[in-house]
Design a protein around this motif. Structure first.
Motif, short mmCIF file in Angstrom:
data_model
loop_
_atom_site.label_atom_id
_atom_site.label_comp_id
_atom_site.label_asym_id
_atom_site.label_seq_id
_atom_site.Cartn_x
_atom_site.Cartn_y
_atom_site.Cartn_z
N PHE A 202 -6.32 -0.29 7.59
CA PHE A 202 -7.14 -1.08 6.68
C PHE A 202 -8.54 -1.30 7.26
CE2 PHE A 202 -2.76 -2.21 5.90
CZ PHE A 202 -2.67 -2.25 4.51
N ALA B 233 -7.87 1.06 2.29
CA ALA B 233 -6.84 1.54 3.20
C ALA B 233 -6.81 3.06 3.19
CB ALA B 233 -5.47 0.98 2.81
N LYS C 250 -9.71 -5.73 4.45
CA LYS C 250 -8.40 -5.39 3.91
C LYS C 250 -8.44 -5.19 2.38
CE LYS C 250 -5.44 -6.84 7.63
NZ LYS C 250 -4.17 -7.46 8.03
N TRP D 4 -3.58 -1.30 -5.80
CA TRP D 4 -4.23 -0.40 -4.87
C TRP D 4 -4.36 0.95 -5.56
CZ3 TRP D 4 -6.25 -1.37 -0.03
CH2 TRP D 4 -6.02 -2.66 0.48
N VAL E 187 0.83 -1.20 0.00
CA VAL E 187 0.00 0.00 0.00
C VAL E 187 0.87 1.25 0.00
CG1 VAL E 187 -1.67 1.34 1.34
CG2 VAL E 187 -1.98 -1.13 1.06
#
Length: 221
Positions: free
Chosen positions: A176, A183, A180, A210, A39
């Motif tokens: 998160f 985020a 998950k 992401w 992330v």
């Protein structure tokens, strides 16, 4: 502009914390894990200007700050200097942040608040696990040497030592949701004494990546 001025004050406290507080690494048995770094890597990449991977609102905010003709390619950033620890803070999320993000997703309140909980302690950063850009770690002690005052970096000294560095970046540990698949992270960049910005970024999984779907600036200079 009021929230930007307030954000600059908050940023000052964060920097002071990096310089003066005793690190709490020994109080925590946890380390940043592989998902954290995934992330972090995607968020840093999208912290810069990448129109193909960001929402219209995200792009429009950058347009207002930098001008619509300003573009930044990945190869323009040869190296980022990265703090050796995550940001530690115990402040609350302001109503301004919630109100702005509610325009995008009203169901994220718990996720947004969670970033405070997971950043009560600092976590060591391994810059070699950041995959989106070439990075080099810089310690708080070295920053202190290069720091002329609380908010004014000695950038001449910095770029003499690191001539290919684009700037200094810092970030929180990401928080998160329960599944998950969403985020939130805080990222800040300082390039010059009056050139920098910091923002919360919300990301979600999409095609094994992401992707940022919203962000809120806390300060800019």
């Amino acid at each position: 502009m009021k929230h930007l001025s307030f954000g600059i004050i908050i940023f000052g406290f964060l920097i002071i914390g990096c310089k003066t507080q005793v690190d709490n690494f020994s109080n925590s048995s946890k380390e940043l894990d592989s998902l954290d770094y995934v992330v972090i890597s995607f968020a840093i990449e999208q912290f810069f200007y990448h129109p193909s991977s960001i929402s219209h609102r995200f792009q429009s905010s950058y347009d207002s700050l930098t001008g619509k003709n300003w573009t930044l390619k990945q190869e323009d950033i040869k190296k980022l200097l990265v703090f050796d620890s995550t940001i530690q803070y115990a402040d609350s999320i302001s109503q301004y942040v919630h109100q702005r993000h509610n325009e995008i997703d009203i169901l994220d309140k718990d996720l947004t608040e969670k970033i405070i909980e997971v950043n009560k302690l600092k976590f060591r950063v391994d810059n070699l696990k950041i995959t989106s850009y070439k990075t080099q770690q810089i310690s708080n002690d070295e920053i202190s040497i290069l720091l002329d005052s609380t908010l004014y970096y000695g950038y001449n000294k910095l770029y003499e030592k690191y001539p290919t560095a684009y700037g200094v970046i810092s970030f929180s540990r990401p928080a998160f949701n329960e599944n998950k698949d969403k985020a939130i992270i805080y990222i800040s960049l300082n390039k010059e004494p009056k050139w920098g910005h910091g923002a919360y970024i919300w990301l979600k999984t999409q095609n094994n990546k992401w992707i940022a779907y919203d962000f809120v600036f806390l300060w800019e200079s």
